[in-house]
Design an enzyme around this catalytic site. Structure first.
Site, PDB file in Angstrom:
ATOM      1  N   SER A 297      40.262  19.126  37.421  1.00  0.00           N
ATOM      2  CA  SER A 297      40.461  20.003  38.576  1.00  0.00           C
ATOM      3  C   SER A 297      40.297  19.307  39.916  1.00  0.00           C
ATOM      4  O   SER A 297      40.816  19.775  40.920  1.00  0.00           O
ATOM      5  CB  SER A 297      39.502  21.178  38.492  1.00  0.00           C
ATOM      6  OG  SER A 297      38.172  20.727  38.620  1.00  0.00           O
TER       7      SER A 297
ATOM      8  N   HIS B 221      43.428  24.955  33.849  1.00  0.00           N
ATOM      9  CA  HIS B 221      44.262  24.688  35.022  1.00  0.00           C
ATOM     10  C   HIS B 221      45.711  24.395  34.635  1.00  0.00           C
ATOM     11  O   HIS B 221      46.418  23.683  35.355  1.00  0.00           O
ATOM     12  CB  HIS B 221      43.706  23.509  35.836  1.00  0.00           C
ATOM     13  CG  HIS B 221      42.564  23.879  36.720  1.00  0.00           C
ATOM     14  ND1 HIS B 221      42.716  24.594  37.883  1.00  0.00           N
ATOM     15  CD2 HIS B 221      41.230  23.666  36.591  1.00  0.00           C
ATOM     16  CE1 HIS B 221      41.534  24.782  38.458  1.00  0.00           C
ATOM     17  NE2 HIS B 221      40.615  24.232  37.693  1.00  0.00           N
TER      18      HIS B 221
ATOM     19  N   LYS C 279      42.708  32.411  36.170  1.00  0.00           N
ATOM     20  CA  LYS C 279      43.447  31.557  37.103  1.00  0.00           C
ATOM     21  C   LYS C 279      44.911  32.012  37.126  1.00  0.00           C
ATOM     22  O   LYS C 279      45.193  33.057  37.697  1.00  0.00           O
ATOM     23  CB  LYS C 279      43.267  30.086  36.722  1.00  0.00           C
ATOM     24  CG  LYS C 279      41.817  29.646  36.998  1.00  0.00           C
ATOM     25  CD  LYS C 279      41.545  28.183  36.733  1.00  0.00           C
ATOM     26  CE  LYS C 279      40.145  27.819  37.212  1.00  0.00           C
ATOM     27  NZ  LYS C 279      39.289  27.236  36.170  1.00  0.00           N
TER      28      LYS C 279
END
Ligand SMILES: *Cc1c(COP(=O)(O)O)cnc(C)c1O
Length: 398
Positions: free
Chosen positions: A181, A209, A240
């Site tokens: 990240s 991610h 996310k």
């Protein structure tokens, strides 16, 4: 008790003195390309709202009608009376999307990673983990009794050396983030799978991610690397790209998921996902699976931002991911750039030691499908003008 309280005050004061205290921006609107901050509308370039689904009308409508149909909460863990048919449906739909046998939901990916390793590994086993893996992986590994090995991030020679060092173990598990990240770097999954195969190890990837937007259908880094059938365990978040509310999952072979349902402590002893979150996540997954429009928009925004920033002479960590670190090096300068950008109406966050190595302070920009070309251009202009201001004050001071 006196000492206890004084110690805590000292600790906080030390953190404040060294500039290590994290503040919170108080947002008075929904999440999106723009947010309201202190009575101002500002462009937001630091959310994990990759596909712009956090406040998407279809997702919001699904969550709203779920309140009427399914209620607010379930007041139960899954195995007592906390499983609605829609929980089962979300697990099946995630498995279909990720092309795995089975999926188990958790309250968060932090919980998913926290409840994984202890179920699969004990003192006869070994876990080999990338040094930059997410905090939840580190904590999850701490909770199991397996022998622990850490390899230098994405360094395959080092991984191989560690794998050699634990050939005697009953089970070996290689663990990596799909995307790291702080840099937006992707794990070299094809090489990791090759090494794991050679040394008889299983592979676990945390794709928080990436799930929803990396790879041809958005199934994540294993899809992009062409190793979907070689990754044994996937974890990920619904917080996310996939709607942005909350929730996490472990997905993989049916026997692994079946065992987790019996033994995984955060699953057994913590409340089930709330009905509106399940319904909203189903809607988000439906959007992701039925259209590549948001993914295309996101890729285009990341490409445009990287191109414009490079042309302006900024130092970017190369890559294609919508995490784009803009490197400044010095922590104080980076903080001042972020502050100057907020004055220009652009919200970004500065990251410095200990979150990233000393001397590698950066602003981590995150693009979203919700951004327009014009938004991206405004962000780049804000970087240019903040750099001018900060350099100006440095020259005056010197
Ligand atoms: C964000 C993130 C998590 C935590 O996800 P939550 O669902 O918010 O708990 C775990 N692992 C990685 C790699 C992440 O980026």
């Amino acid at each position: 008790m006196m000492h206890f309280a004084q110690d805590l005050r000292d600790e906080l004061e030390e953190m404040a003195a060294s500039g290590a205290l994290k503040g919170e921006s108080l947002i008075s609107s929904a999440q999106g390309a723009r947010v309201d901050l202190e009575q101002r509308s500002v462009l937001n370039f630091c959310a994990n709202n990759y596909l712009g689904l956090a406040n998407h009308p279809v997702v919001v409508a699904a969550a709203k009608s779920a309140l009427d149909r399914w209620g607010f909460g379930l007041s139960s863990v899954r195995f007592i009376c906390g499983t609605q048919t829609q929980h089962d449906e979300l697990e099946r739909r995630l498995s279909a999307f990720l092309r795995t046998d089975a999926t188990i939901l958790y309250s968060s990916c932090f919980d998913a990673n926290g409840g994984l390793f202890e179920v699969l590994l004990d003192e006869r086993d070994a876990v080999i983990s990338d040094e930059l893996n997410h905090a939840s992986i580190i904590d999850g590994i701490r909770l199991c009794k397996a022998e622990r090995h850490r390899y230098r991030s994405r360094d395959m020679a080092d991984l191989e050396m560690r794998l050699r060092a634990c050939v005697g173990a009953r089970r070996r598990l290689v663990v990596t983030d799909g995307v790291f990240s702080m840099d937006g770097h992707l794990a070299p999954l094809a090489q990791i799978c090759d090494l794991a195969e050679r040394y008889g190890a299983a592979v676990m990837v945390d794709d928080s991610h990436a799930a929803g937007f990396v790879g041809p259908t958005g199934a994540g880094t294993p899809e992009l690397a062409g190793v979907q059938d070689r990754v044994d365990i996937l974890s990920g978040t619904l917080g996310k790209a996939l709607g942005g509310a909350s929730g996490g999952y472990i997905s993989g072979r049916a026997d692994i998921v079946a065992l987790l349902r019996q033994r995984s402590r955060p699953y057994l002893f913590s409340n089930t996902l709330p009905p509106p979150v399940v319904a909203g996540s189903l809607a988000a997954l439906g959007l992701v699976a039925s259209s590549s429009a948001e993914r295309g928009r996101l890729d285009e925004n990341a490409r445009l931002f990287r191109q414009l920033m490079t042309a302006e002479g900024f130092d970017l960590v190369p890559g294609k991911h919508p995490i784009v670190p803009v490197m400044f090096g010095d922590a104080a300068i980076t903080g001042r750039i972020a502050a100057a950008m907020l004055d220009e109406g652009v919200l970004v966050k500065a990251f410095s030691y200990p979150v990233v190595p000393k001397g590698q302070a950066r602003i981590r920009v995150q693009l979203s499908a919700a951004h327009s070309d014009a938004d991206v251009q405004v962000c780049v202009r804000a970087f240019v003008s903040a750099r001018g201001l900060v350099e100006g004050t440095r020259r005056t001071a010197a």
